[in-house]
Design a protein around this motif. Structure first.
Motif, PDB file in Angstrom:
ATOM      1  N   THR A 179      14.028  -3.372 -18.751  1.00 37.50           N
ATOM      2  CA  THR A 179      13.788  -3.369 -20.194  1.00 37.50           C
ATOM      3  C   THR A 179      13.878  -1.981 -20.822  1.00 37.50           C
ATOM      4  O   THR A 179      14.231  -1.854 -21.999  1.00 37.50           O
ATOM      5  CB  THR A 179      12.396  -3.967 -20.500  1.00 37.50           C
ATOM      6  N   ASP A 180      13.570  -0.946 -20.076  1.00 36.66           N
ATOM      7  CA  ASP A 180      13.534   0.406 -20.631  1.00 36.66           C
ATOM      8  C   ASP A 180      14.833   1.189 -20.442  1.00 36.66           C
ATOM      9  O   ASP A 180      14.943   2.316 -20.921  1.00 36.66           O
ATOM     10  CB  ASP A 180      12.377   1.202 -20.011  1.00 36.66           C
ATOM     11  N   GLY A 181      15.776   0.621 -19.730  1.00 35.73           N
ATOM     12  CA  GLY A 181      17.037   1.319 -19.498  1.00 35.73           C
ATOM     13  C   GLY A 181      16.911   2.424 -18.467  1.00 35.73           C
ATOM     14  O   GLY A 181      16.149   2.313 -17.503  1.00 35.73           O
ATOM     15  N   PHE A 182      17.641   3.524 -18.681  1.00 35.95           N
ATOM     16  CA  PHE A 182      17.635   4.629 -17.722  1.00 35.95           C
ATOM     17  C   PHE A 182      16.306   5.373 -17.777  1.00 35.95           C
ATOM     18  O   PHE A 182      15.878   5.844 -18.832  1.00 35.95           O
ATOM     19  CB  PHE A 182      18.771   5.604 -18.041  1.00 35.95           C
ATOM     20  N   VAL A 183      15.663   5.447 -16.629  1.00 35.54           N
ATOM     21  CA  VAL A 183      14.385   6.145 -16.530  1.00 35.54           C
ATOM     22  C   VAL A 183      14.363   6.942 -15.224  1.00 35.54           C
ATOM     23  O   VAL A 183      15.084   6.642 -14.273  1.00 35.54           O
ATOM     24  CB  VAL A 183      13.186   5.170 -16.557  1.00 35.54           C
ATOM     25  N   VAL A 184      13.535   7.971 -15.220  1.00 35.51           N
ATOM     26  CA  VAL A 184      13.325   8.761 -14.011  1.00 35.51           C
ATOM     27  C   VAL A 184      11.828   8.917 -13.815  1.00 35.51           C
ATOM     28  O   VAL A 184      11.131   9.441 -14.686  1.00 35.51           O
ATOM     29  CB  VAL A 184      13.985  10.159 -14.106  1.00 35.51           C
ATOM     30  N   GLY A 185      11.349   8.447 -12.695  1.00 37.11           N
ATOM     31  CA  GLY A 185       9.938   8.575 -12.367  1.00 37.11           C
ATOM     32  C   GLY A 185       9.765   9.306 -11.052  1.00 37.11           C
ATOM     33  O   GLY A 185      10.734   9.620 -10.357  1.00 37.11           O
ATOM     34  N   VAL A 186       8.526   9.567 -10.694  1.00 36.68           N
ATOM     35  CA  VAL A 186       8.247  10.217  -9.415  1.00 36.68           C
ATOM     36  C   VAL A 186       8.783   9.364  -8.269  1.00 36.68           C
ATOM     37  O   VAL A 186       9.301   9.869  -7.272  1.00 36.68           O
ATOM     38  CB  VAL A 186       6.732  10.453  -9.253  1.00 36.68           C
ATOM     39  N   GLY A 187       8.689   8.054  -8.435  1.00 38.14           N
ATOM     40  CA  GLY A 187       9.204   7.155  -7.414  1.00 38.14           C
ATOM     41  C   GLY A 187      10.697   7.328  -7.185  1.00 38.14           C
ATOM     42  O   GLY A 187      11.167   7.215  -6.045  1.00 38.14           O
ATOM     43  N   ASN A 188      11.443   7.593  -8.255  1.00 37.86           N
ATOM     44  CA  ASN A 188      12.875   7.832  -8.107  1.00 37.86           C
ATOM     45  C   ASN A 188      13.157   9.050  -7.235  1.00 37.86           C
ATOM     46  O   ASN A 188      14.062   9.030  -6.393  1.00 37.86           O
ATOM     47  CB  ASN A 188      13.526   8.037  -9.482  1.00 37.86           C
ATOM     48  N   LEU A 189      12.390  10.103  -7.453  1.00 34.11           N
ATOM     49  CA  LEU A 189      12.590  11.323  -6.676  1.00 34.11           C
ATOM     50  C   LEU A 189      12.236  11.091  -5.208  1.00 34.11           C
ATOM     51  O   LEU A 189      12.906  11.612  -4.303  1.00 34.11           O
ATOM     52  CB  LEU A 189      11.733  12.451  -7.251  1.00 34.11           C
ATOM     53  N   ILE A 190      11.196  10.293  -4.973  1.00 37.38           N
ATOM     54  CA  ILE A 190      10.798   9.999  -3.592  1.00 37.38           C
ATOM     55  C   ILE A 190      11.863   9.162  -2.895  1.00 37.38           C
ATOM     56  O   ILE A 190      12.252   9.448  -1.749  1.00 37.38           O
ATOM     57  CB  ILE A 190       9.434   9.288  -3.564  1.00 37.38           C
ATOM     58  N   LEU A 247      10.861   9.866   9.626  1.00 38.99           N
ATOM     59  CA  LEU A 247       9.693   9.029   9.895  1.00 38.99           C
ATOM     60  C   LEU A 247       8.626   9.277   8.830  1.00 38.99           C
ATOM     61  O   LEU A 247       7.986   8.350   8.334  1.00 38.99           O
ATOM     62  CB  LEU A 247       9.123   9.327  11.287  1.00 38.99           C
ATOM     63  N   GLY A 248       8.458  10.550   8.478  1.00 39.33           N
ATOM     64  CA  GLY A 248       7.481  10.904   7.459  1.00 39.33           C
ATOM     65  C   GLY A 248       7.870  10.405   6.082  1.00 39.33           C
ATOM     66  O   GLY A 248       7.027   9.862   5.349  1.00 39.33           O
ATOM     67  N   THR A 249       9.147  10.561   5.687  1.00 41.05           N
ATOM     68  CA  THR A 249       9.567  10.142   4.348  1.00 41.05           C
ATOM     69  C   THR A 249       9.599   8.620   4.224  1.00 41.05           C
ATOM     70  O   THR A 249       9.356   8.080   3.143  1.00 41.05           O
ATOM     71  CB  THR A 249      10.950  10.712   3.998  1.00 41.05           C
ATOM     72  N   LEU A 250       9.890   7.922   5.314  1.00 38.93           N
ATOM     73  CA  LEU A 250       9.852   6.460   5.265  1.00 38.93           C
ATOM     74  C   LEU A 250       8.433   5.972   4.988  1.00 38.93           C
ATOM     75  O   LEU A 250       8.226   5.075   4.163  1.00 38.93           O
ATOM     76  CB  LEU A 250      10.361   5.879   6.587  1.00 38.93           C
ATOM     77  N   VAL A 251       7.467   6.561   5.660  1.00 35.54           N
ATOM     78  CA  VAL A 251       6.070   6.182   5.431  1.00 35.54           C
ATOM     79  C   VAL A 251       5.642   6.576   4.025  1.00 35.54           C
ATOM     80  O   VAL A 251       4.983   5.794   3.317  1.00 35.54           O
ATOM     81  CB  VAL A 251       5.151   6.837   6.479  1.00 35.54           C
ATOM     82  N   LEU A 252       6.000   7.785   3.589  1.00 36.80           N
ATOM     83  CA  LEU A 252       5.639   8.245   2.247  1.00 36.80           C
ATOM     84  C   LEU A 252       6.234   7.343   1.176  1.00 36.80           C
ATOM     85  O   LEU A 252       5.541   6.958   0.216  1.00 36.80           O
ATOM     86  CB  LEU A 252       6.130   9.685   2.044  1.00 36.80           C
ATOM     87  N   THR A 253       7.514   6.989   1.323  1.00 39.00           N
ATOM     88  CA  THR A 253       8.173   6.135   0.337  1.00 39.00           C
ATOM     89  C   THR A 253       7.528   4.767   0.283  1.00 39.00           C
ATOM     90  O   THR A 253       7.243   4.236  -0.801  1.00 39.00           O
ATOM     91  CB  THR A 253       9.668   5.992   0.673  1.00 39.00           C
ATOM     92  N   ASP A 254       7.308   4.185   1.446  1.00 36.40           N
ATOM     93  CA  ASP A 254       6.691   2.856   1.489  1.00 36.40           C
ATOM     94  C   ASP A 254       5.275   2.893   0.929  1.00 36.40           C
ATOM     95  O   ASP A 254       4.873   1.999   0.174  1.00 36.40           O
ATOM     96  CB  ASP A 254       6.669   2.338   2.925  1.00 36.40           C
ATOM     97  N   LEU A 255       4.512   3.924   1.286  1.00 36.41           N
ATOM     98  CA  LEU A 255       3.136   4.037   0.810  1.00 36.41           C
ATOM     99  C   LEU A 255       3.091   4.183  -0.703  1.00 36.41           C
ATOM    100  O   LEU A 255       2.244   3.568  -1.374  1.00 36.41           O
ATOM    101  CB  LEU A 255       2.455   5.230   1.486  1.00 36.41           C
ATOM    102  N   TYR A 256       4.027   4.965  -1.252  1.00 41.44           N
ATOM    103  CA  TYR A 256       4.052   5.156  -2.706  1.00 41.44           C
ATOM    104  C   TYR A 256       4.377   3.843  -3.417  1.00 41.44           C
ATOM    105  O   TYR A 256       3.708   3.469  -4.392  1.00 41.44           O
ATOM    106  CB  TYR A 256       5.078   6.220  -3.080  1.00 41.44           C
ATOM    107  N   VAL A 257       5.396   3.138  -2.921  1.00 39.44           N
ATOM    108  CA  VAL A 257       5.770   1.861  -3.534  1.00 39.44           C
ATOM    109  C   VAL A 257       4.620   0.870  -3.429  1.00 39.44           C
ATOM    110  O   VAL A 257       4.317   0.139  -4.383  1.00 39.44           O
ATOM    111  CB  VAL A 257       7.036   1.295  -2.866  1.00 39.44           C
ATOM    112  N   MET A 258       3.957   0.832  -2.285  1.00 38.60           N
ATOM    113  CA  MET A 258       2.842  -0.093  -2.088  1.00 38.60           C
ATOM    114  C   MET A 258       1.700   0.210  -3.060  1.00 38.60           C
ATOM    115  O   MET A 258       1.117  -0.709  -3.659  1.00 38.60           O
ATOM    116  CB  MET A 258       2.348  -0.010  -0.649  1.00 38.60           C
ATOM    117  N   LEU A 259       1.377   1.492  -3.245  1.00 38.98           N
ATOM    118  CA  LEU A 259       0.284   1.863  -4.132  1.00 38.98           C
ATOM    119  C   LEU A 259       0.609   1.539  -5.587  1.00 38.98           C
ATOM    120  O   LEU A 259      -0.258   1.077  -6.342  1.00 38.98           O
ATOM    121  CB  LEU A 259      -0.037   3.353  -3.978  1.00 38.98           C
ATOM    122  N   VAL A 260       1.859   1.763  -5.981  1.00 36.12           N
ATOM    123  CA  VAL A 260       2.256   1.434  -7.358  1.00 36.12           C
ATOM    124  C   VAL A 260       2.275  -0.076  -7.552  1.00 36.12           C
ATOM    125  O   VAL A 260       1.799  -0.595  -8.568  1.00 36.12           O
ATOM    126  CB  VAL A 260       3.638   2.044  -7.682  1.00 36.12           C
TER     127      VAL A 260
END
Length: 272
Positions: A179-190, A247-260
């Motif tokens: 709905t918002d079109g092009f956006v950049v969030g912290v999740g995108n950078l992760i 291994l670290g970034t996979l856990v970080l990415t998954d953890l961030y998505v899960m928390l959001v």
């Protein structure tokens, strides 16, 4: 045979100097194998729990965790927009939503040359460390079952390339909100940082180096492949670093998505 009827081998082989000490190390040599074992087991436990949790895998209608990519289970219908490649696997508690990719990635990592070195020395204890005797009576290397299956790594490499392309697609489409079109969030950078490191790990693989230039007899006759081989070789020297970093970034990415996705935190919008 010893006096107790135990076959002599390794440091106990007849003709070798008799050393009564268990090893000749005075330092804490066991810290490296112990930390390696702890690190690998932590990732396996976390990844296993998340793969079968079957919730909190799609956030803000655009962030898909790599542990669920590609999401091909009928259960993905609970999160509209998460199934980029369609839904064709049954929804079952014992079947991960990403059952198409997880087995490939798990075996690819398990048979990776670096990870072999890591768990051979830390879990299988062969070799344990310099001046530390091995607990095994004999070694057959990777010439017999089951270790001969390590050869599957070279073939799984090509399938992993396909999965890396899917992960890249996930990271790119996440920049567009329904709905918002092009956006950049912290999740995108992760997500973007994770996929870049995944590419570094995949392309630094020994199988990739061999596929690019391993069979060439004359580099001078293949200048483009030689240039690519030198690039891959440069990455290859850091393969172990990328192995642990991902291994670290996979856990970080998954953890961030899960928390959001669970509402525990809110994704910070930088653009849009």
């Amino acid at each position: 045979m010893t006096a107790h009827g135990v076959a002599e081998h390794g440091v106990d082989t007849p003709g070798r100097a008799r050393v009564e000490a268990r090893n000749l190390r005075s330092d804490r040599w066991w810290l490296l194998p112990a930390s390696t074992t702890l690190g690998l087991l932590t990732f396996l436990v976390y990844g296993g729990v998340r793969a079968f949790q079957q919730e909190h895998f799609f956030a803000d209608e655009r962030y898909l965790t790599p542990f669920y990519s590609p999401c091909v289970s009928l259960g993905c219908a609970a999160e509209p927009g998460s199934a980029h490649l369609g839904m064709f696997l049954p929804d079952h508690p014992l079947l991960p939503y990403a059952a198409l990719s997880l087995p490939i990635l798990l075996v690819f990592r398990l048979t990776c040359y670096y990870y072999r070195k890591a768990y051979y020395r830390s879990i299988w204890l062969a070799p344990v460390a310099c001046a530390v005797p091995e607990p095994h009576a004999r070694q057959t290397g990777e010439t017999r079952f089951p270790l001969i299956l390590q050869n599957a790594h070279r073939y799984l490499f090509y399938l992993t390339i396909v999965i890396s392309l899917v992960n890249t697609y996930d990271a790119v489409v996440a920049f567009r909100h329904p709905t918002d079109g092009f956006v950049v969030g912290v999740g995108n950078l992760i997500l973007l940082g994770n996929v870049l490191l995944l590419w570094c790990y995949t392309l630094s693989c020994h199988s990739c180096r061999h596929a690019v230039g391993g069979r060439l007899k004359h580099f001078s006759a293949h200048p483009l492949r030689y240039r690519a081989w030198t690039w891959v070789s440069a990455l290859n020297t850091r393969h172990a670093t990328f192995a642990w970093a991902t291994l670290g970034t996979l856990v970080l990415t998954d953890l961030y998505v899960m928390l959001v996705a669970s509402g525990a935190i809110t994704d910070l919008r930088l653009v849009g």
